[in-house]
Design a protein around this motif. Sequence first.
Motif, PDB file in Angstrom:
ATOM      1  N   LEU A  51      -3.849   8.034  -0.186  1.00 25.88           N
ATOM      2  CA  LEU A  51      -3.172   7.838   1.099  1.00 25.88           C
ATOM      3  C   LEU A  51      -1.962   8.737   1.279  1.00 25.88           C
ATOM      4  O   LEU A  51      -1.679   9.204   2.392  1.00 25.88           O
ATOM      5  CB  LEU A  51      -2.734   6.367   1.241  1.00 25.88           C
ATOM      6  N   LYS A  52      -1.227   9.000   0.215  1.00 26.28           N
ATOM      7  CA  LYS A  52       0.020   9.745   0.370  1.00 26.28           C
ATOM      8  C   LYS A  52      -0.193  11.220   0.739  1.00 26.28           C
ATOM      9  O   LYS A  52       0.770  11.923   1.042  1.00 26.28           O
ATOM     10  CB  LYS A  52       0.855   9.646  -0.900  1.00 26.28           C
ATOM     11  N   ASN A  53      -1.469  11.639   0.748  1.00 29.77           N
ATOM     12  CA  ASN A  53      -1.762  13.027   1.094  1.00 29.77           C
ATOM     13  C   ASN A  53      -1.989  13.238   2.582  1.00 29.77           C
ATOM     14  O   ASN A  53      -2.231  14.366   3.018  1.00 29.77           O
ATOM     15  CB  ASN A  53      -2.993  13.519   0.328  1.00 29.77           C
ATOM     16  N   VAL A  54      -1.948  12.149   3.371  1.00 26.37           N
ATOM     17  CA  VAL A  54      -2.190  12.279   4.809  1.00 26.37           C
ATOM     18  C   VAL A  54      -0.927  11.945   5.577  1.00 26.37           C
ATOM     19  O   VAL A  54       0.043  11.385   5.035  1.00 26.37           O
ATOM     20  CB  VAL A  54      -3.353  11.367   5.274  1.00 26.37           C
ATOM     21  N   ASP A  55      -0.940  12.245   6.851  1.00 34.13           N
ATOM     22  CA  ASP A  55       0.179  11.955   7.735  1.00 34.13           C
ATOM     23  C   ASP A  55       0.539  10.473   7.642  1.00 34.13           C
ATOM     24  O   ASP A  55      -0.325   9.611   7.527  1.00 34.13           O
ATOM     25  CB  ASP A  55      -0.217  12.327   9.174  1.00 34.13           C
ATOM     26  N   ARG A  59      -1.710   7.107   7.425  1.00 32.49           N
ATOM     27  CA  ARG A  59      -1.564   6.285   6.228  1.00 32.49           C
ATOM     28  C   ARG A  59      -1.326   4.819   6.607  1.00 32.49           C
ATOM     29  O   ARG A  59      -1.925   3.900   6.052  1.00 32.49           O
ATOM     30  CB  ARG A  59      -0.395   6.815   5.409  1.00 32.49           C
ATOM     31  N   ALA A  60      -0.441   4.602   7.577  1.00 34.11           N
ATOM     32  CA  ALA A  60      -0.126   3.238   8.016  1.00 34.11           C
ATOM     33  C   ALA A  60      -1.333   2.581   8.682  1.00 34.11           C
ATOM     34  O   ALA A  60      -1.582   1.380   8.487  1.00 34.11           O
ATOM     35  CB  ALA A  60       1.058   3.269   8.982  1.00 34.11           C
ATOM     36  N   ARG A  80       8.972   3.654  -5.602  1.00 33.86           N
ATOM     37  CA  ARG A  80       9.799   2.952  -4.626  1.00 33.86           C
ATOM     38  C   ARG A  80      10.219   3.854  -3.465  1.00 33.86           C
ATOM     39  O   ARG A  80      10.220   3.427  -2.311  1.00 33.86           O
ATOM     40  CB  ARG A  80      11.041   2.376  -5.312  1.00 33.86           C
ATOM     41  N   ASP A  81      10.592   5.103  -3.764  1.00 32.15           N
ATOM     42  CA  ASP A  81      11.068   5.979  -2.688  1.00 32.15           C
ATOM     43  C   ASP A  81       9.960   6.306  -1.699  1.00 32.15           C
ATOM     44  O   ASP A  81      10.190   6.375  -0.486  1.00 32.15           O
ATOM     45  CB  ASP A  81      11.658   7.259  -3.274  1.00 32.15           C
ATOM     46  N   GLU A  85       9.952   4.938   2.399  1.00 33.20           N
ATOM     47  CA  GLU A  85       9.747   5.821   3.552  1.00 33.20           C
ATOM     48  C   GLU A  85       8.548   5.362   4.372  1.00 33.20           C
ATOM     49  O   GLU A  85       8.586   5.350   5.611  1.00 33.20           O
ATOM     50  CB  GLU A  85       9.524   7.251   3.063  1.00 33.20           C
ATOM     51  N   PHE A  86       7.500   4.936   3.699  1.00 34.49           N
ATOM     52  CA  PHE A  86       6.269   4.500   4.360  1.00 34.49           C
ATOM     53  C   PHE A  86       6.490   3.213   5.158  1.00 34.49           C
ATOM     54  O   PHE A  86       5.986   3.067   6.280  1.00 34.49           O
ATOM     55  CB  PHE A  86       5.182   4.314   3.296  1.00 34.49           C
TER      56      PHE A  86
END
Length: 457
Positions: A51-55, A59-60, A80-81, A85-86
């Motif tokens: 997931l962290k590789n997409v906008d 992702r949301a 955590r960081d 942000e997410f």
Amino acid sequence: MTPNSLLLPELRQMLAENDIAEMKEFCTALHPASTADFMVGLSPSEIWSILKNVDVIDRANIFSYFDQEIQIQIIESAPRDEIAEFIEFLPSDERVDILDEVEPEVVDELMPLISSEEQQDIERLSAYPEETCGAEMSSDFVRLNEKMTVRQALNEISNQTHILETISYLYVLDYREHLVGLISAKELLRRIGKPDVILSTFMKKDLITVQADANREEAVKLVAKYDFIAIPVVDSKGKMLGIITHDDILDTAIDEMTEDAHLSAAVNPLENSYMETGLFVLARKRFLWLALLLFGAITTAFILNFFEDINNKIIWLVAFLPMIVSTGGNTGGQSATLVISALATGDISLKDLRKIFVREIYMGLLLGLAMGICGLINALIIHGHDVPVSQLLIVPTAVFLIVFTSNLTGALLPLLFQRIGWDPALMSNPFVAGISDTLGTFIYMLLALCLLVPLLN
């Protein structure tokens, strides 16, 4: 093997090769629900690595389709960081619900990493009691000023789009953030050829709202009545606080119906689904009510014991007892179900008590007469050949009285519960049946004492 499990080796290969391009394509090629479904079976860390590789917006969207248990595992296991942000991009109501279930120490680590504005929003929404409109609302809605022109409104919507759940309704606020009007997206687009028109000249001012501290059932009723896509939530002074969207209303309605269904069967509502609830927890939730009903049934045993002499003298009386008490229980259960359903849909309220009382008296008389005739027919079929008709008349008389009293009891008890602030669904069919059994047994035995015993002496 399911189609989902067949794709898992390919997803793990993408991760092993760190094929970012393939992971991006996988996350954007399908509907977010399908993407989430295909990832079920991966570990939380593997899911997050994809997931962290997409906008963050994509992702949301995908994240929202995972079961809450998986969502919590992802939040608790990911860096955590990255999660902080997410979280700022999640719908405001959803992130509050999720953070309520996350381990407190994890939340304590995340909150300082979230912007102060979003922290305040999370704390504000978390403060509302469960099952209130405030607890269900989202603070992500279009905010427009009544003095804006159509051109300015379109520009403002463009600036706010990344945080919005829906733009079907555009909310017009004054300088104190009080809700003063509403414009549908359709109405705004119709005036796109007149960009200098002021919003206040065509906005709708007669608005339907709910108070933040009102029970969430009120929002369900209003959305169902007016077919809203969303309903605004305000405070006691009219300040706009948020909206409850139709999908949240649907979830709320399902939760309320499930809770009422459990209560109507004398089962404590389940926190999780039926399959996710352990056997001992399920047994405990059922046992408490069953034990209460069992001990409540002692009154019937006491009544029968008190009238033991009559039963010994008139043996055939007992043969009709199950028929009589079950008829009363069924009648009371019907009345309770009709009233509870009408209360839930807003068809009736406590102010209709007098009308309901009169209506149920007539209904009790009609049903009592009809069922009394049926009772007489049953009595003649079973004992018409060996018991005088003058004695058998006690059966239809008892049926009439029991149906009348049970009908009235079943209709009025849910209203009484509503009046004292309890959930009317607590007055469930098992409880109504238990009360009707006690009433029916007492009425039947008392009639026997008054009408039959003198005939035998």
